[in-house]
Scaffold this motif. Structure first.
Motif, PDB file in Angstrom:
ATOM      1  N   GLY A  62      43.600  45.525  40.877  1.00  0.00           N
ATOM      2  CA  GLY A  62      43.895  44.483  41.861  1.00  0.00           C
ATOM      3  C   GLY A  62      43.200  43.189  41.486  1.00  0.00           C
ATOM      4  N   LYS A  63      43.947  42.096  41.484  1.00  0.00           N
ATOM      5  CA  LYS A  63      43.380  40.817  41.042  1.00  0.00           C
ATOM      6  C   LYS A  63      42.243  40.337  41.938  1.00  0.00           C
ATOM      7  CE  LYS A  63      47.236  39.297  38.380  1.00  0.00           C
ATOM      8  NZ  LYS A  63      47.877  38.183  37.767  1.00  0.00           N
ATOM      9  N   GLU A  64      42.327  40.613  43.230  1.00  0.00           N
ATOM     10  CA  GLU A  64      41.256  40.178  44.128  1.00  0.00           C
ATOM     11  C   GLU A  64      39.958  40.920  43.815  1.00  0.00           C
ATOM     12  OE1 GLU A  64      40.175  40.450  48.816  1.00  0.00           O
ATOM     13  OE2 GLU A  64      42.245  39.931  48.317  1.00  0.00           O
ATOM     14  N   PHE A  65      40.050  42.251  43.681  1.00  0.00           N
ATOM     15  CA  PHE A  65      38.860  43.040  43.370  1.00  0.00           C
ATOM     16  C   PHE A  65      38.302  42.640  42.005  1.00  0.00           C
ATOM     17  CE2 PHE A  65      36.591  46.804  41.821  1.00  0.00           C
ATOM     18  CZ  PHE A  65      35.721  47.018  42.875  1.00  0.00           C
ATOM     19  N   ALA A  66      39.194  42.488  41.036  1.00  0.00           N
ATOM     20  CA  ALA A  66      38.766  42.084  39.696  1.00  0.00           C
ATOM     21  C   ALA A  66      38.056  40.736  39.743  1.00  0.00           C
ATOM     22  CB  ALA A  66      39.972  42.031  38.751  1.00  0.00           C
ATOM     23  N   GLY A  67      38.556  39.830  40.554  1.00  0.00           N
ATOM     24  CA  GLY A  67      37.921  38.515  40.677  1.00  0.00           C
ATOM     25  C   GLY A  67      36.525  38.604  41.259  1.00  0.00           C
ATOM     26  N   VAL A  68      36.343  39.471  42.241  1.00  0.00           N
ATOM     27  CA  VAL A  68      35.021  39.636  42.844  1.00  0.00           C
ATOM     28  C   VAL A  68      34.060  40.287  41.844  1.00  0.00           C
ATOM     29  CG1 VAL A  68      33.713  40.770  44.697  1.00  0.00           C
ATOM     30  CG2 VAL A  68      35.893  39.661  45.201  1.00  0.00           C
ATOM     31  N   VAL A  69      34.541  41.277  41.088  1.00  0.00           N
ATOM     32  CA  VAL A  69      33.698  41.888  40.053  1.00  0.00           C
ATOM     33  C   VAL A  69      33.296  40.826  39.029  1.00  0.00           C
ATOM     34  CG1 VAL A  69      33.606  43.540  38.145  1.00  0.00           C
ATOM     35  CG2 VAL A  69      34.627  44.215  40.315  1.00  0.00           C
ATOM     36  N   ARG A  70      34.271  40.068  38.584  1.00  0.00           N
ATOM     37  CA  ARG A  70      34.012  39.014  37.600  1.00  0.00           C
ATOM     38  C   ARG A  70      32.953  38.049  38.127  1.00  0.00           C
ATOM     39  NH1 ARG A  70      38.830  37.110  37.499  1.00  0.00           N
ATOM     40  NH2 ARG A  70      39.627  38.638  36.043  1.00  0.00           N
ATOM     41  N   MET A  71      33.101  37.640  39.387  1.00  0.00           N
ATOM     42  CA  MET A  71      32.150  36.713  39.992  1.00  0.00           C
ATOM     43  C   MET A  71      30.761  37.349  40.083  1.00  0.00           C
ATOM     44  SD  MET A  71      32.211  34.988  43.783  1.00  0.00           S
ATOM     45  CE  MET A  71      32.229  36.585  44.572  1.00  0.00           C
ATOM     46  N   ALA A  72      30.688  38.597  40.543  1.00  0.00           N
ATOM     47  CA  ALA A  72      29.391  39.269  40.700  1.00  0.00           C
ATOM     48  C   ALA A  72      28.677  39.410  39.360  1.00  0.00           C
ATOM     49  CB  ALA A  72      29.585  40.637  41.341  1.00  0.00           C
ATOM     50  N   VAL A  73      29.430  39.766  38.329  1.00  0.00           N
ATOM     51  CA  VAL A  73      28.822  39.956  37.012  1.00  0.00           C
ATOM     52  C   VAL A  73      28.364  38.624  36.432  1.00  0.00           C
ATOM     53  CG1 VAL A  73      29.288  40.672  34.638  1.00  0.00           C
ATOM     54  CG2 VAL A  73      30.042  42.100  36.543  1.00  0.00           C
ATOM     55  N   LYS A  74      29.232  37.640  36.486  1.00  0.00           N
ATOM     56  CA  LYS A  74      28.883  36.345  35.881  1.00  0.00           C
ATOM     57  C   LYS A  74      27.782  35.635  36.659  1.00  0.00           C
ATOM     58  CE  LYS A  74      32.969  35.804  33.171  1.00  0.00           C
ATOM     59  NZ  LYS A  74      33.970  34.939  32.625  1.00  0.00           N
ATOM     60  N   ARG A  75      27.833  35.677  37.988  1.00  0.00           N
ATOM     61  CA  ARG A  75      26.760  35.058  38.778  1.00  0.00           C
ATOM     62  C   ARG A  75      25.469  35.858  38.623  1.00  0.00           C
ATOM     63  NH1 ARG A  75      27.941  34.020  44.686  1.00  0.00           N
ATOM     64  NH2 ARG A  75      26.187  32.593  44.498  1.00  0.00           N
ATOM     65  N   THR A 109      34.655  46.548  33.257  1.00  0.00           N
ATOM     66  CA  THR A 109      34.024  45.232  33.383  1.00  0.00           C
ATOM     67  C   THR A 109      34.395  44.357  32.195  1.00  0.00           C
ATOM     68  OG1 THR A 109      32.191  46.192  34.636  1.00  0.00           O
ATOM     69  CG2 THR A 109      31.822  44.024  33.663  1.00  0.00           C
ATOM     70  N   ASP A 110      34.361  44.927  31.006  1.00  0.00           N
ATOM     71  CA  ASP A 110      34.778  44.174  29.826  1.00  0.00           C
ATOM     72  C   ASP A 110      36.238  43.745  29.940  1.00  0.00           C
ATOM     73  OD1 ASP A 110      34.448  43.248  26.976  1.00  0.00           O
ATOM     74  OD2 ASP A 110      36.074  44.707  26.739  1.00  0.00           O
ATOM     75  N   ALA A 111      37.080  44.643  30.444  1.00  0.00           N
ATOM     76  CA  ALA A 111      38.513  44.341  30.552  1.00  0.00           C
ATOM     77  C   ALA A 111      38.775  43.146  31.454  1.00  0.00           C
ATOM     78  CB  ALA A 111      39.270  45.566  31.073  1.00  0.00           C
ATOM     79  N   ILE A 112      38.004  43.021  32.521  1.00  0.00           N
ATOM     80  CA  ILE A 112      38.310  41.934  33.459  1.00  0.00           C
ATOM     81  C   ILE A 112      37.454  40.690  33.272  1.00  0.00           C
ATOM     82  CG2 ILE A 112      39.248  43.494  35.192  1.00  0.00           C
ATOM     83  CD1 ILE A 112      36.682  43.177  36.751  1.00  0.00           C
ATOM     84  N   THR A 113      36.400  40.771  32.452  1.00  0.00           N
ATOM     85  CA  THR A 113      35.578  39.582  32.255  1.00  0.00           C
ATOM     86  C   THR A 113      35.821  38.893  30.918  1.00  0.00           C
ATOM     87  OG1 THR A 113      33.720  40.889  31.406  1.00  0.00           O
ATOM     88  CG2 THR A 113      33.701  40.337  33.760  1.00  0.00           C
ATOM     89  N   SER A 114      36.282  39.631  29.928  1.00  0.00           N
ATOM     90  CA  SER A 114      36.387  39.005  28.609  1.00  0.00           C
ATOM     91  C   SER A 114      37.755  39.090  27.967  1.00  0.00           C
ATOM     92  CB  SER A 114      35.352  39.620  27.660  1.00  0.00           C
ATOM     93  OG  SER A 114      35.614  40.991  27.486  1.00  0.00           O
ATOM     94  N   LYS A 115      38.703  39.730  28.604  1.00  0.00           N
ATOM     95  CA  LYS A 115      40.048  39.853  28.039  1.00  0.00           C
ATOM     96  C   LYS A 115      41.036  39.101  28.912  1.00  0.00           C
ATOM     97  CE  LYS A 115      38.724  42.977  24.982  1.00  0.00           C
ATOM     98  NZ  LYS A 115      37.413  42.560  24.640  1.00  0.00           N
ATOM     99  N   PRO A 116      42.144  38.661  28.319  1.00  0.00           N
ATOM    100  CA  PRO A 116      43.180  38.045  29.161  1.00  0.00           C
ATOM    101  C   PRO A 116      43.670  39.064  30.185  1.00  0.00           C
ATOM    102  CG  PRO A 116      43.662  37.740  26.833  1.00  0.00           C
ATOM    103  CD  PRO A 116      42.489  38.679  26.920  1.00  0.00           C
ATOM    104  N   TYR A 117      43.781  38.626  31.407  1.00  0.00           N
ATOM    105  CA  TYR A 117      44.124  39.540  32.494  1.00  0.00           C
ATOM    106  C   TYR A 117      45.600  39.367  32.835  1.00  0.00           C
ATOM    107  CZ  TYR A 117      43.536  42.259  36.689  1.00  0.00           C
ATOM    108  OH  TYR A 117      43.639  43.232  37.641  1.00  0.00           O
TER     109      TYR A 117
END
Length: 156
Positions: free
Chosen positions: A42-55, A105-113
């Motif tokens: 899910g793009k929303e969940f992936a976005g929150v994971v991405r934000m949590a990891v990067k922040r 985490t790698d799939a949603i933070t560093s790869k084209p989604y």
């Protein structure tokens, strides 16, 4: 911070809902992969994971809800192992689940989604990883849990 905390609290509840299906499946590794990866797709969940990891790179406090979610999933899945499972099997499964989170985490933070995770090579890699850790083990049904404060339900 509120959105991050609520997203991962909801994710823990979603894990609880699918664990009985995972434990009763004839292919628990594939069922577990489906359960975890479908949520992450899910793009929303992936976005929150991405934000949590990067922040979380600048301030670990931002990543704590994500870390608690990962720990929770590990505890729930390892808790499904039969009582006679040995310590090495439990550790192997813990490592496999943590590696699963690393892959996702790698799939949603560093790869084209651009494609759902269930259709990607990630899904196959995760299923193989979990299948190797679970082997032919039959999982027990989840035990009833006490309501937690994080779910908003308090024991009276």
């Amino acid at each position: 911070s509120f959105i991050t905390s609520q997203t991962f609290a909801s994710a823990r509840l979603a894990v609880d809902k699918v664990m009985s299906d995972v434990s009763s499946s004839s292919k628990p590794a594939e069922a577990l992969t489906d359960a975890i990866a479908s949520h992450w797709a899910g793009k929303e969940f992936a976005g929150v994971v991405r934000m949590a990891v990067k922040r979380g790179c600048s301030d670990i406090e931002h990543r704590k809800p994500f870390d608690r979610y990962r720990e929770y999933v590990v505890d729930v899945v390892v808790g499904l192992m039969p009582d006679e499972a040995n310590k090495e099997d439990r550790i192997r499964l813990e490592v496999a689940i943590q590696a699963t989170f690393g892959i996702l985490t790698d799939a949603i933070t560093s790869k084209p989604y651009c494609e759902p995770l269930e259709l990607s090579d990630y899904h196959e890699a995760i299923a193989s990883l979990l299948n190797n850790a679970l082997g032919k083990m039959k999982l027990d049904q989840p035990k009833a849990k006490e309501p937690s404060e994080q779910s908003g339900v308090k024991k009276i």
